[in-house]
Structures are given as C-alpha cells and as structure tokens.
Scaffold this motif. Structure first.
Motif, PDB file in Angstrom:
ATOM      1  N   PHE A 161       1.794  34.228 -29.056  1.00  0.00           N
ATOM      2  CA  PHE A 161       1.079  35.126 -29.699  1.00  0.00           C
ATOM      3  C   PHE A 161      -0.080  34.980 -30.551  1.00  0.00           C
ATOM      4  O   PHE A 161      -0.967  35.507 -30.791  1.00  0.00           O
ATOM      5  CB  PHE A 161       2.009  36.202 -30.572  1.00  0.00           C
ATOM      6  N   SER A 162      -0.195  33.648 -31.285  1.00  0.00           N
ATOM      7  CA  SER A 162      -0.930  33.243 -32.432  1.00  0.00           C
ATOM      8  C   SER A 162      -2.060  32.692 -31.621  1.00  0.00           C
ATOM      9  O   SER A 162      -3.024  32.635 -32.151  1.00  0.00           O
ATOM     10  CB  SER A 162      -0.392  32.374 -33.072  1.00  0.00           C
ATOM     11  N   ASP A 163      -2.026  32.249 -30.115  1.00  0.00           N
ATOM     12  CA  ASP A 163      -3.203  31.443 -29.626  1.00  0.00           C
ATOM     13  C   ASP A 163      -4.034  32.763 -28.854  1.00  0.00           C
ATOM     14  O   ASP A 163      -3.504  33.611 -28.093  1.00  0.00           O
ATOM     15  CB  ASP A 163      -2.725  30.298 -28.637  1.00  0.00           C
ATOM     16  N   PRO A 164      -5.190  32.497 -29.153  1.00  0.00           N
ATOM     17  CA  PRO A 164      -6.156  33.766 -28.837  1.00  0.00           C
ATOM     18  C   PRO A 164      -6.386  33.676 -27.283  1.00  0.00           C
ATOM     19  O   PRO A 164      -6.266  34.897 -26.524  1.00  0.00           O
ATOM     20  CB  PRO A 164      -7.396  33.315 -29.384  1.00  0.00           C
ATOM     21  N   THR A 165      -6.137  32.682 -26.652  1.00  0.00           N
ATOM     22  CA  THR A 165      -6.349  32.690 -25.104  1.00  0.00           C
ATOM     23  C   THR A 165      -4.805  33.176 -24.631  1.00  0.00           C
ATOM     24  O   THR A 165      -4.972  34.217 -23.722  1.00  0.00           O
ATOM     25  CB  THR A 165      -6.438  31.412 -24.479  1.00  0.00           C
ATOM     26  N   GLY A 205       3.766  22.062 -27.495  1.00  0.00           N
ATOM     27  CA  GLY A 205       3.017  23.355 -27.788  1.00  0.00           C
ATOM     28  C   GLY A 205       1.671  23.484 -27.128  1.00  0.00           C
ATOM     29  O   GLY A 205       1.373  24.279 -26.608  1.00  0.00           O
ATOM     30  N   LYS A 206       0.872  22.330 -27.301  1.00  0.00           N
ATOM     31  CA  LYS A 206      -0.476  21.986 -26.736  1.00  0.00           C
ATOM     32  C   LYS A 206      -0.374  22.105 -25.189  1.00  0.00           C
ATOM     33  O   LYS A 206      -1.130  22.673 -24.545  1.00  0.00           O
ATOM     34  CB  LYS A 206      -1.074  20.892 -27.287  1.00  0.00           C
ATOM     35  N   LEU A 207       0.744  21.409 -24.654  1.00  0.00           N
ATOM     36  CA  LEU A 207       0.813  21.288 -23.255  1.00  0.00           C
ATOM     37  C   LEU A 207       1.218  22.688 -22.689  1.00  0.00           C
ATOM     38  O   LEU A 207       0.637  22.997 -21.587  1.00  0.00           O
ATOM     39  CB  LEU A 207       1.882  20.329 -22.993  1.00  0.00           C
ATOM     40  N   LEU A 208       2.070  23.353 -23.190  1.00  0.00           N
ATOM     41  CA  LEU A 208       2.503  24.793 -22.696  1.00  0.00           C
ATOM     42  C   LEU A 208       1.419  25.813 -22.899  1.00  0.00           C
ATOM     43  O   LEU A 208       1.340  26.375 -21.831  1.00  0.00           O
ATOM     44  CB  LEU A 208       3.751  25.252 -23.464  1.00  0.00           C
ATOM     45  N   LEU A 209       0.485  25.669 -24.046  1.00  0.00           N
ATOM     46  CA  LEU A 209      -0.501  26.767 -24.111  1.00  0.00           C
ATOM     47  C   LEU A 209      -1.533  26.448 -23.066  1.00  0.00           C
ATOM     48  O   LEU A 209      -2.192  27.305 -22.415  1.00  0.00           O
ATOM     49  CB  LEU A 209      -0.877  26.730 -25.517  1.00  0.00           C
ATOM     50  N   ASN A 210      -1.779  25.206 -22.709  1.00  0.00           N
ATOM     51  CA  ASN A 210      -2.844  24.796 -22.015  1.00  0.00           C
ATOM     52  C   ASN A 210      -2.707  24.695 -20.425  1.00  0.00           C
ATOM     53  O   ASN A 210      -3.292  24.794 -19.597  1.00  0.00           O
ATOM     54  CB  ASN A 210      -3.353  23.482 -22.310  1.00  0.00           C
ATOM     55  N   ASN A 211      -1.302  24.958 -20.150  1.00  0.00           N
ATOM     56  CA  ASN A 211      -0.766  25.105 -18.600  1.00  0.00           C
ATOM     57  C   ASN A 211       0.039  26.291 -18.322  1.00  0.00           C
ATOM     58  O   ASN A 211       1.008  26.116 -17.761  1.00  0.00           O
ATOM     59  CB  ASN A 211      -0.035  23.737 -18.305  1.00  0.00           C
ATOM     60  N   LYS A 270      14.352  20.558 -19.149  1.00  0.00           N
ATOM     61  CA  LYS A 270      13.115  19.550 -19.406  1.00  0.00           C
ATOM     62  C   LYS A 270      12.383  20.015 -20.568  1.00  0.00           C
ATOM     63  O   LYS A 270      11.835  19.214 -21.268  1.00  0.00           O
ATOM     64  CB  LYS A 270      12.336  19.318 -18.088  1.00  0.00           C
ATOM     65  N   ILE A 271      12.147  21.251 -20.572  1.00  0.00           N
ATOM     66  CA  ILE A 271      11.108  21.803 -21.668  1.00  0.00           C
ATOM     67  C   ILE A 271      11.741  21.419 -22.969  1.00  0.00           C
ATOM     68  O   ILE A 271      11.098  21.084 -23.895  1.00  0.00           O
ATOM     69  CB  ILE A 271      10.951  23.151 -21.289  1.00  0.00           C
ATOM     70  N   ILE A 272      13.167  21.828 -23.203  1.00  0.00           N
ATOM     71  CA  ILE A 272      13.657  21.593 -24.539  1.00  0.00           C
ATOM     72  C   ILE A 272      13.541  20.138 -24.754  1.00  0.00           C
ATOM     73  O   ILE A 272      13.378  19.606 -26.143  1.00  0.00           O
ATOM     74  CB  ILE A 272      15.034  22.175 -24.312  1.00  0.00           C
ATOM     75  N   ASN A 273      13.870  19.288 -23.867  1.00  0.00           N
ATOM     76  CA  ASN A 273      13.974  17.904 -24.117  1.00  0.00           C
ATOM     77  C   ASN A 273      12.491  17.551 -24.631  1.00  0.00           C
ATOM     78  O   ASN A 273      12.180  16.641 -25.561  1.00  0.00           O
ATOM     79  CB  ASN A 273      14.215  17.103 -22.816  1.00  0.00           C
ATOM     80  N   LEU A 274      11.363  17.961 -24.068  1.00  0.00           N
ATOM     81  CA  LEU A 274      10.094  17.624 -24.126  1.00  0.00           C
ATOM     82  C   LEU A 274       9.620  18.138 -25.620  1.00  0.00           C
ATOM     83  O   LEU A 274       9.072  17.378 -26.419  1.00  0.00           O
ATOM     84  CB  LEU A 274       8.996  18.203 -23.322  1.00  0.00           C
ATOM     85  N   ILE A 275       9.984  19.396 -26.096  1.00  0.00           N
ATOM     86  CA  ILE A 275       9.863  19.889 -27.371  1.00  0.00           C
ATOM     87  C   ILE A 275      10.561  19.057 -28.486  1.00  0.00           C
ATOM     88  O   ILE A 275       9.969  18.913 -29.587  1.00  0.00           O
ATOM     89  CB  ILE A 275      10.367  21.411 -27.451  1.00  0.00           C
TER      90      ILE A 275
END
Length: 288
Positions: free
Chosen positions: A49-53, A15-21, A2-7
C-alpha cells in the motif's frame, strides 16, 4: 515457505524484491504464503500500500477487496498504543504569562494534527477501506477502542457531534474540539486526491467524495449547539477550563457566553494573564 524464509534473512532486501517483481510474485500469491504469520502479512500489505507503484495496482477493489478487508483487521490488531489516552489537561505550570498556552501557534496545531497521522487513518483516507467495517473494528478493539480513528470516521460520515463528544470525553482536547467546530478539522482529516476506489459503490471516489455519500439530511447541526457542548463540558470539569480560556479571543468561541456561564468561586490558574490576553486579542480583532 520460501518467501517467509527469505524475509527472515532480510526484511529490507525481501521487501524490495517483492515490490519490484509483482509480475513474477503476485500480491495475492505472496499474501497467501504469509497468511500463516499475521504480523508478516501486515508488514507486506502495508508495504504494498505504501509503495506508489504497487499501490496503483492494489487499488483494484474487484481483485483485492478481500485483502483490503483483511488489512483493516490487521491495522486494528497491531495498532500501537496511542499517546492521547491521558484525559487530564490540568495546567500545573508556574504562574507566569509564558505559561499561558498559545493554542493557535503553528507548533500547537501541528501537535494536534499528529493525533490523526496513524497508518490506519492514512489507509482509510485512500478510499480502499470500508468505513463501516473500520468503525466496527475500532469500537471492539481491546484493551481500548481506537478513538482517533473513530473520530476520523464520524467526521467523514458527517456526524460531527459524535466526533466532538468522543474527542472531548476520550482525548480531552478543547482546542482540537474547537478545530472540529471551525471546520479546520476537515483540513486535518482529509487528504487531497487519494487513491480512487474502483469497482464498488465508491467507484472513482476519493475519500472526500465518499464522505458525501454518508451525510444524511438533517445530520449537520447548528454550530451553536456544538459550541455549547464544548462550554458545558469544560464547566462540568473545571480542570479543562484553562484550556477553554486559552482559546478565548483566538477562536470563534463566544467569550461573553463563556464568562457569563462561569460559576462563582471557580479557581482558574493564571486567570488574570488569560483575561489580559483575551482582551488584547479581542481589541486587535476590532481594530482590524
């Protein structure tokens, strides 16, 4: 899948969805799903790695060391072709004073710094990568080793002569070699602070402190030996002499030693202009 399909629908939104959740979609779980596609896994780990959070969470070596090691392999696998592979620095400019290179200008220094601004080096600076593994991966990379990354690693490990010789042979930049000897290289290579590696022998140690653990007694050399390496390299390859002369008077390179080492009948482009500038700089230093 499902994640591959979403990407595949939208990388940016995914990317925003994965980082925020990451609480609902844990890093290891997402990485496991993406492991079937190395390029997508590489994209995701670099994103984390690139996202500070998420980087702060990802810095937990006890939990993520296997992914850190995998990420090292991916950085080498997908490394872009470097721009420094041309070894020739022959000056073919027209014979005018403006053609003499100002190797200490801000623009020239920034250009040299860019050689060491790869994503892989940024990852190594963070302290999350095992430098010995990085070195092995860089050495075996095809179609050519990752020389800039290897120079970075040798510098951090305190093996300045290896870094210098590799830089001269494979990148062919006399000015950058002089940066190595004058320790300006350290400011190019190392980063302030950095993510602290937790749960290993590098516990709470950014890259500057890591470097100290590699330096063994007797590993540092007298600078005079390094200067001699640069001079002999240029003398054996006359096409590098213009770049050597561009550094006379504006670096700690011994101008008298260089001039006394020159063989008779050597042809050096714009020699008069280069000598005039050298003496001008030396007189200016004496005045100061």
């Amino acid at each position: 899948n499902k994640i591959i399909n979403l990407i595949q629908i939208s990388k940016d939104l995914s990317g925003k969805l994965l980082l925020n959740n990451v609480d609902k979609l844990p890093i290891k779980q997402v990485a496991s799903q993406l492991s079937v596609d190395a390029r997508l896994l590489f994209w995701y780990l670099h994103l984390v790695f690139s996202d500070p959070t998420t980087r702060e969470l990802y810095a937990d070596v006890e939990q993520f060391e296997d992914l850190h090691r995998r990420q090292v392999k991916l950085y080498t696998e997908f490394a872009p072709s470097p721009s420094y592979l041309s070894k020739s620095q022959t000056n073919t400019s027209s014979p005018s004073e403006e053609a003499v290179n100002d190797v200490r200008s801000t623009e020239a220094i920034e250009r040299r710094k860019r050689i060491f601004e790869s994503d892989f080096i940024t990852f190594m600076k963070s302290g999350l990568a095992d430098l010995q593994q990085c070195l092995q991966e860089c050495q075996t990379h095809t179609p050519h080793p990752l020389y800039a990354e290897m120079i970075f690693i040798y510098s951090v490990k305190g093996e300045r002569r290896k870094a210098l010789n590799l830089l001269l042979r494979e990148i062919g930049d006399i000015s950058l070699a002089i940066d190595v000897i004058e320790d300006q290289f350290d400011s190019i290579m190392l980063v302030e602070g950095g993510v602290k590696r937790q749960g290993t022998r590098f516990a709470s140690a950014p890259i500057q402190q890591q470097s100290q653990s590699y330096i063994t007694p007797g590993s540092s050399l007298n600078n005079e030996e390094l200067w001699n390496d640069v001079i002999h390299f240029a003398l054996d390859r006359p096409e590098f002499l213009p770049n050597l002369f561009d550094n006379l008077g504006v670096s700690r390179l011994d101008s008298e030693k260089v001039l006394r080492s020159l063989k008779p009948h050597l042809q050096i482009p714009l020699l008069r202009q280069r000598m005039v500038r050298m003496f001008r700089e030396l007189v200016f230093k004496d005045d100061l």
